[in-house]
Design a protein around this motif. Structure first.
Motif, PDB file in Angstrom:
ATOM      1  N   LYS A  79      -1.783  31.820  -3.159  1.00 12.20           N
ATOM      2  CA  LYS A  79      -1.786  33.152  -2.563  1.00 12.20           C
ATOM      3  C   LYS A  79      -0.364  33.541  -2.161  1.00 12.20           C
ATOM      4  O   LYS A  79       0.431  32.698  -1.751  1.00 12.20           O
ATOM      5  N   ASN A  80      -0.050  34.827  -2.271  1.00  9.65           N
ATOM      6  CA  ASN A  80       1.231  35.436  -1.910  1.00  9.65           C
ATOM      7  C   ASN A  80       2.382  35.064  -2.844  1.00  9.65           C
ATOM      8  O   ASN A  80       3.516  35.406  -2.573  1.00  9.65           O
ATOM      9  N   HIS A  81       2.103  34.376  -3.941  1.00 12.46           N
ATOM     10  CA  HIS A  81       3.118  34.110  -4.957  1.00 12.46           C
ATOM     11  C   HIS A  81       3.014  35.186  -6.025  1.00 12.46           C
ATOM     12  O   HIS A  81       2.002  35.868  -6.148  1.00 12.46           O
ATOM     13  N   ASN A  82       4.067  35.324  -6.810  1.00  9.60           N
ATOM     14  CA  ASN A  82       4.035  36.250  -7.939  1.00  9.60           C
ATOM     15  C   ASN A  82       3.617  35.505  -9.193  1.00  9.60           C
ATOM     16  O   ASN A  82       3.907  34.320  -9.348  1.00  9.60           O
ATOM     17  N   ILE A  83       2.956  36.235 -10.084  1.00 12.78           N
ATOM     18  CA  ILE A  83       2.509  35.685 -11.348  1.00 12.78           C
ATOM     19  C   ILE A  83       2.684  36.765 -12.412  1.00 12.78           C
ATOM     20  O   ILE A  83       2.483  37.944 -12.138  1.00 12.78           O
ATOM     21  N   PHE A  84       3.126  36.358 -13.583  1.00 14.65           N
ATOM     22  CA  PHE A  84       3.223  37.265 -14.720  1.00 14.65           C
ATOM     23  C   PHE A  84       2.084  36.958 -15.673  1.00 14.65           C
ATOM     24  O   PHE A  84       1.846  35.796 -16.000  1.00 14.65           O
ATOM     25  N   ILE A  85       1.412  37.991 -16.128  1.00 12.19           N
ATOM     26  CA  ILE A  85       0.390  37.859 -17.164  1.00 12.19           C
ATOM     27  C   ILE A  85       0.772  38.827 -18.274  1.00 12.19           C
ATOM     28  O   ILE A  85       0.798  40.043 -18.064  1.00 12.19           O
ATOM     29  N   ASN A  86       1.101  38.250 -19.437  1.00 13.81           N
ATOM     30  CA  ASN A  86       1.565  39.072 -20.576  1.00 13.81           C
ATOM     31  C   ASN A  86       2.650  40.066 -20.163  1.00 13.81           C
ATOM     32  O   ASN A  86       2.557  41.257 -20.426  1.00 13.81           O
ATOM     33  N   ASP A  87       3.654  39.603 -19.460  1.00 13.56           N
ATOM     34  CA  ASP A  87       4.831  40.393 -19.055  1.00 13.56           C
ATOM     35  C   ASP A  87       4.576  41.377 -17.919  1.00 13.56           C
ATOM     36  O   ASP A  87       5.483  42.119 -17.535  1.00 13.56           O
ATOM     37  N   ILE A  92      -0.286  37.650  -6.005  1.00 17.04           N
ATOM     38  CA  ILE A  92      -1.594  37.029  -5.823  1.00 17.04           C
ATOM     39  C   ILE A  92      -2.080  37.328  -4.405  1.00 17.04           C
ATOM     40  O   ILE A  92      -1.473  36.889  -3.429  1.00 17.04           O
ATOM     41  N   VAL A  93      -3.151  38.089  -4.306  1.00 14.60           N
ATOM     42  CA  VAL A  93      -3.711  38.473  -3.005  1.00 14.60           C
ATOM     43  C   VAL A  93      -4.685  37.408  -2.516  1.00 14.60           C
ATOM     44  O   VAL A  93      -4.663  37.027  -1.347  1.00 14.60           O
ATOM     45  N   THR A  94      -5.562  36.933  -3.393  1.00 10.02           N
ATOM     46  CA  THR A  94      -6.446  35.812  -3.070  1.00 10.02           C
ATOM     47  C   THR A  94      -6.499  34.875  -4.273  1.00 10.02           C
ATOM     48  O   THR A  94      -6.322  35.298  -5.415  1.00 10.02           O
ATOM     49  N   SER A  95      -6.751  33.632  -3.975  1.00 13.53           N
ATOM     50  CA  SER A  95      -6.803  32.604  -5.013  1.00 13.53           C
ATOM     51  C   SER A  95      -7.833  31.570  -4.596  1.00 13.53           C
ATOM     52  O   SER A  95      -7.753  31.026  -3.497  1.00 13.53           O
ATOM     53  N   LYS A  96      -8.808  31.317  -5.482  1.00 11.88           N
ATOM     54  CA  LYS A  96      -9.833  30.337  -5.142  1.00 11.88           C
ATOM     55  C   LYS A  96     -10.426  29.738  -6.410  1.00 11.88           C
ATOM     56  O   LYS A  96     -10.244  30.275  -7.513  1.00 11.88           O
ATOM     57  N   GLU A  97     -11.139  28.642  -6.239  1.00  3.43           N
ATOM     58  CA  GLU A  97     -11.861  28.018  -7.335  1.00  3.43           C
ATOM     59  C   GLU A  97     -13.343  28.056  -7.011  1.00  3.43           C
ATOM     60  O   GLU A  97     -13.757  27.747  -5.890  1.00  3.43           O
ATOM     61  N   GLU A  98     -14.132  28.454  -7.993  1.00  2.00           N
ATOM     62  CA  GLU A  98     -15.583  28.492  -7.851  1.00  2.00           C
ATOM     63  C   GLU A  98     -16.209  27.843  -9.079  1.00  2.00           C
ATOM     64  O   GLU A  98     -16.079  28.369 -10.189  1.00  2.00           O
ATOM     65  N   ILE A  99     -16.827  26.712  -8.913  1.00  2.00           N
ATOM     66  CA  ILE A  99     -17.548  25.998  -9.965  1.00  2.00           C
ATOM     67  C   ILE A  99     -16.692  25.833 -11.219  1.00  2.00           C
ATOM     68  O   ILE A  99     -17.070  26.193 -12.318  1.00  2.00           O
ATOM     69  N   GLY A 100     -15.472  25.335 -11.026  1.00  2.74           N
ATOM     70  CA  GLY A 100     -14.597  25.074 -12.162  1.00  2.74           C
ATOM     71  C   GLY A 100     -13.890  26.292 -12.715  1.00  2.74           C
ATOM     72  O   GLY A 100     -13.265  26.231 -13.765  1.00  2.74           O
ATOM     73  N   GLU A 101     -13.987  27.398 -12.001  1.00  2.00           N
ATOM     74  CA  GLU A 101     -13.349  28.638 -12.446  1.00  2.00           C
ATOM     75  C   GLU A 101     -12.355  29.112 -11.389  1.00  2.00           C
ATOM     76  O   GLU A 101     -12.666  29.171 -10.208  1.00  2.00           O
ATOM     77  N   ILE A 102     -11.149  29.445 -11.841  1.00  2.00           N
ATOM     78  CA  ILE A 102     -10.134  30.013 -10.954  1.00  2.00           C
ATOM     79  C   ILE A 102     -10.360  31.519 -10.904  1.00  2.00           C
ATOM     80  O   ILE A 102     -10.484  32.169 -11.943  1.00  2.00           O
ATOM     81  N   VAL A 103     -10.410  32.060  -9.690  1.00  2.00           N
ATOM     82  CA  VAL A 103     -10.560  33.497  -9.499  1.00  2.00           C
ATOM     83  C   VAL A 103      -9.344  33.978  -8.732  1.00  2.00           C
ATOM     84  O   VAL A 103      -9.104  33.576  -7.594  1.00  2.00           O
TER      85      VAL A 103
END
Length: 111
Positions: A79-87, A92-103
């Motif tokens: 959370k609170n880090h920057n991320i690039f997706i396809n430029d 990142i406002v929230t970050s969590k894992e649910e049943i093997g899935e990153i949301v």
């Protein structure tokens, strides 16, 4: 196969399958590049509340929810880090894992 195993299998073979819902993306995070990561991306945008002095430029917040299989990325971005997706850069406002899935719930400003 129990329910949890069946759900994890469905996430991988259907939801995160780029022939069904996902698309392959390139992610740049924390100095590392991750290519061909299947991700489901849900976007929405809304106009930012403007001040009276803000007449020339209209900015929109872009809210994005990204779903990634944990086994495809291998870690949970913070959370609170920057991320690039396809430029495209997002915070990142929230970050969590649910049943093997990153949301990831992401936000960016766009003109």
């Amino acid at each position: 196969m129990n329910f949890k195993e069946a759900l994890e299998n469905d996430l991988k073979t259907v939801f995160h399958n780029n022939s069904e819902f996902a698309e392959n993306v390139t992610i740049y995070y924390d100095g590392q590049e991750y290519e061909n990561i299947p991700a489901v991306i849900d976007k929405s945008s809304k106009e930012r509340k403007k001040d009276d002095d803000d007449k020339e430029l209209i900015l929109y917040t872009v809210d994005v929810t990204v779903y990634i299989n944990m086994s495809d990325l291998g870690f949970i971005p913070k959370k609170n880090h920057n991320i690039f997706i396809n430029d495209d850069e997002f915070k990142i406002v929230t970050s969590k894992e649910e049943i093997g899935e990153i949301v990831l719930e992401l936000e960016a400003l766009d003109e």
